[in-house]
Design a protein around this motif. Structure first.
Motif, mmCIF file in Angstrom:
data_model
loop_
_atom_site.group_PDB
_atom_site.id
_atom_site.type_symbol
_atom_site.label_atom_id
_atom_site.label_comp_id
_atom_site.label_asym_id
_atom_site.label_seq_id
_atom_site.Cartn_x
_atom_site.Cartn_y
_atom_site.Cartn_z
ATOM 1 N N ASP A 57 -8.499 0.431 7.269
ATOM 2 C CA ASP A 57 -9.548 -0.368 7.146
ATOM 3 C C ASP A 57 -9.050 -1.532 6.459
ATOM 4 O O ASP A 57 -8.099 -1.778 6.366
ATOM 5 C CB ASP A 57 -10.832 0.248 6.122
ATOM 6 C CG ASP A 57 -10.277 0.614 4.597
ATOM 7 O OD1 ASP A 57 -9.224 0.153 4.415
ATOM 8 O OD2 ASP A 57 -11.033 0.994 3.914
ATOM 9 N N ALA A 58 -9.862 -2.709 6.031
ATOM 10 C CA ALA A 58 -9.261 -3.946 5.883
ATOM 11 C C ALA A 58 -8.328 -3.698 4.631
ATOM 12 O O ALA A 58 -7.596 -4.466 4.444
ATOM 13 C CB ALA A 58 -10.567 -4.990 5.548
ATOM 14 N N TYR A 59 -8.955 -2.925 3.431
ATOM 15 C CA TYR A 59 -8.065 -2.754 2.247
ATOM 16 C C TYR A 59 -6.708 -1.938 2.444
ATOM 17 O O TYR A 59 -5.569 -2.314 2.250
ATOM 18 C CB TYR A 59 -9.059 -1.922 1.292
ATOM 19 C CG TYR A 59 -8.320 -1.494 -0.088
ATOM 20 C CD1 TYR A 59 -8.075 -2.431 -0.939
ATOM 21 C CD2 TYR A 59 -7.813 -0.262 -0.208
ATOM 22 C CE1 TYR A 59 -7.423 -2.080 -2.302
ATOM 23 C CE2 TYR A 59 -7.140 0.159 -1.258
ATOM 24 C CZ TYR A 59 -6.886 -0.684 -2.326
ATOM 25 O OH TYR A 59 -6.443 -0.290 -3.566
ATOM 26 N N GLY A 60 -6.927 -0.797 3.384
ATOM 27 C CA GLY A 60 -5.894 -0.044 3.610
ATOM 28 C C GLY A 60 -4.612 -0.705 4.382
ATOM 29 O O GLY A 60 -3.716 -0.145 4.624
ATOM 30 N N ALA A 61 -5.151 -1.833 5.337
ATOM 31 C CA ALA A 61 -4.221 -2.404 6.217
ATOM 32 C C ALA A 61 -2.954 -3.111 5.549
ATOM 33 O O ALA A 61 -1.884 -3.407 6.142
ATOM 34 C CB ALA A 61 -4.934 -3.458 7.061
ATOM 35 N N THR A 62 -3.053 -3.457 4.186
ATOM 36 C CA THR A 62 -1.917 -4.027 3.527
ATOM 37 C C THR A 62 -0.905 -3.045 3.360
ATOM 38 O O THR A 62 0.289 -3.373 2.737
ATOM 39 C CB THR A 62 -2.495 -4.583 2.212
ATOM 40 O OG1 THR A 62 -3.141 -3.555 1.586
ATOM 41 C CG2 THR A 62 -3.592 -5.730 2.491
ATOM 42 N N PHE A 63 -1.224 -1.841 3.240
ATOM 43 C CA PHE A 63 -0.195 -0.582 3.000
ATOM 44 C C PHE A 63 0.743 -0.107 4.089
ATOM 45 O O PHE A 63 1.437 0.680 4.098
ATOM 46 C CB PHE A 63 -1.069 0.404 2.082
ATOM 47 C CG PHE A 63 -1.607 -0.017 0.952
ATOM 48 C CD1 PHE A 63 -0.698 -0.390 -0.188
ATOM 49 C CD2 PHE A 63 -3.051 -0.086 0.857
ATOM 50 C CE1 PHE A 63 -1.460 -0.683 -1.287
ATOM 51 C CE2 PHE A 63 -3.703 -0.501 -0.208
ATOM 52 C CZ PHE A 63 -3.051 -0.758 -1.460
ATOM 53 N N GLY A 64 -0.015 -0.398 5.255
ATOM 54 C CA GLY A 64 0.703 -0.041 6.779
ATOM 55 C C GLY A 64 0.309 1.492 6.879
ATOM 56 O O GLY A 64 -0.880 2.062 6.503
#
Length: 288
Positions: free
Chosen positions: A265-272
């Motif tokens: 999701d939008a939050y998890g997208a930063t972690f790959g």
């Protein structure tokens, strides 16, 4: 002014008529009838670890740089992917389906994680989330029941569905309460869906969502409390939670951190990370 009260007597004929109309309304709704599968006695067990499905999550690919995700996509993805991994796996008598926590993205209608109160991108229609999740998972279970003589389904809690997973477990148990080939095992004497372990010949398969403790501590708990640790020599522990793949060998056990079924999701997208679903075949003599 005055009031007039009407009283309609409920005669036996009227009650019979109501029951007849209810029965007529439900007559075309299909019930699940399992297709009995003859055991193969091949010594194999297929494990389907469904971790971090996050049904009810919303993701927009143009925001996440990944894939779209919503209720209907989650359902379609599960039905298609379970068929893919099952068809590419060796046939076996028994299947172990692990709903390994965070099956549901939300715990209630507040759209926040129960512990940290982190706000989430969620559908918002809590009752519909539950309904679609049950329908999608039922499709998967019934597909597998046509391939395996016995299907065992384990429903574990996650940090997103700390209590809502209980609704999911209860609904599935009731749907298949008359199906002899579909079971919902728990550890004897432990009703809470925190951890589960299963012995298949020489193999030990233990599963947990993967939060609350590091892998080493989880391995020690299994070694300390599992009654068939010593009688197994091919041991694995399966967890999720981190939405990434990692395999670690510890003394006596191999720990698999499995990929999430859902995209970011939008939050998890930063972690790959890469989404995925696996099927794992275990031999009763040689393990995985």
């Amino acid at each position: 002014t005055h009031s007039i009260y009407y009283k309609f007597p409920q005669t036996d004929a009227a009650q019979d008529d109501i029951l007849a109309r209810v029965a007529d309304a439900f007559k075309d709704i299909p019930a699940y009838r399992p297709n009995p599968i003859a055991p193969r006695n091949d010594g194999l067990l297929t494990v389907y670890p469904l971790y971090d499905m996050h049904i009810g999550m919303m993701a927009w690919a143009r925001e996440t740089r990944g894939q779209d995700y919503d209720l209907e996509l989650a359902k379609a993805d599960l039905i298609a992917s379970i068929k893919t991994v099952a068809s590419r796996s060796p046939m076996s008598d028994t299947a172990l389906v692990i709903l390994g926590g965070d099956t549901l993205h939300v715990n209630d209608h507040f759209n926040e994680t129960p512990g940290s109160k982190h706000h989430m991108d969620a559908d918002g229609r809590f009752e519909k989330i539950i309904d679609v999740a049950i329908e999608a998972i039922s499709h998967a279970i019934e597909y597998l029941a046509d391939r395996h003589a016995k299907v065992m389904v384990v429903v574990l809690r996650g940090n997103h569905d700390e209590t809502s997973h209980v609704v999911l477990k209860a609904a599935l148990k009731q749907r298949y309460r008359l199906s002899s080939g579909i079971e919902f095992p728990v550890i004897s004497g432990w009703d809470k869906s925190e951890i589960y372990w299963f012995q298949h010949g020489n193999a030990l398969i233990a599963c947990h969502h993967g939060d609350k403790m590091p892998p080493q501590r989880l391995a020690m708990i299994v070694a300390d409390q599992c009654p068939f640790w010593s009688s197994s020599n091919r041991r694995v522990i399966l967890t999720g939670h981190l939405h990434s793949m990692k395999v670690q060998d510890f003394p006596g056990v191999t720990h698999f951190t499995l990929r999430a079924f859902c995209p970011a999701d939008a939050y998890g997208a930063t972690f790959g990370g890469v989404r995925g679903l696996s099927a794992m075949s275990f031999c009763d003599k040689k393990g995985l």
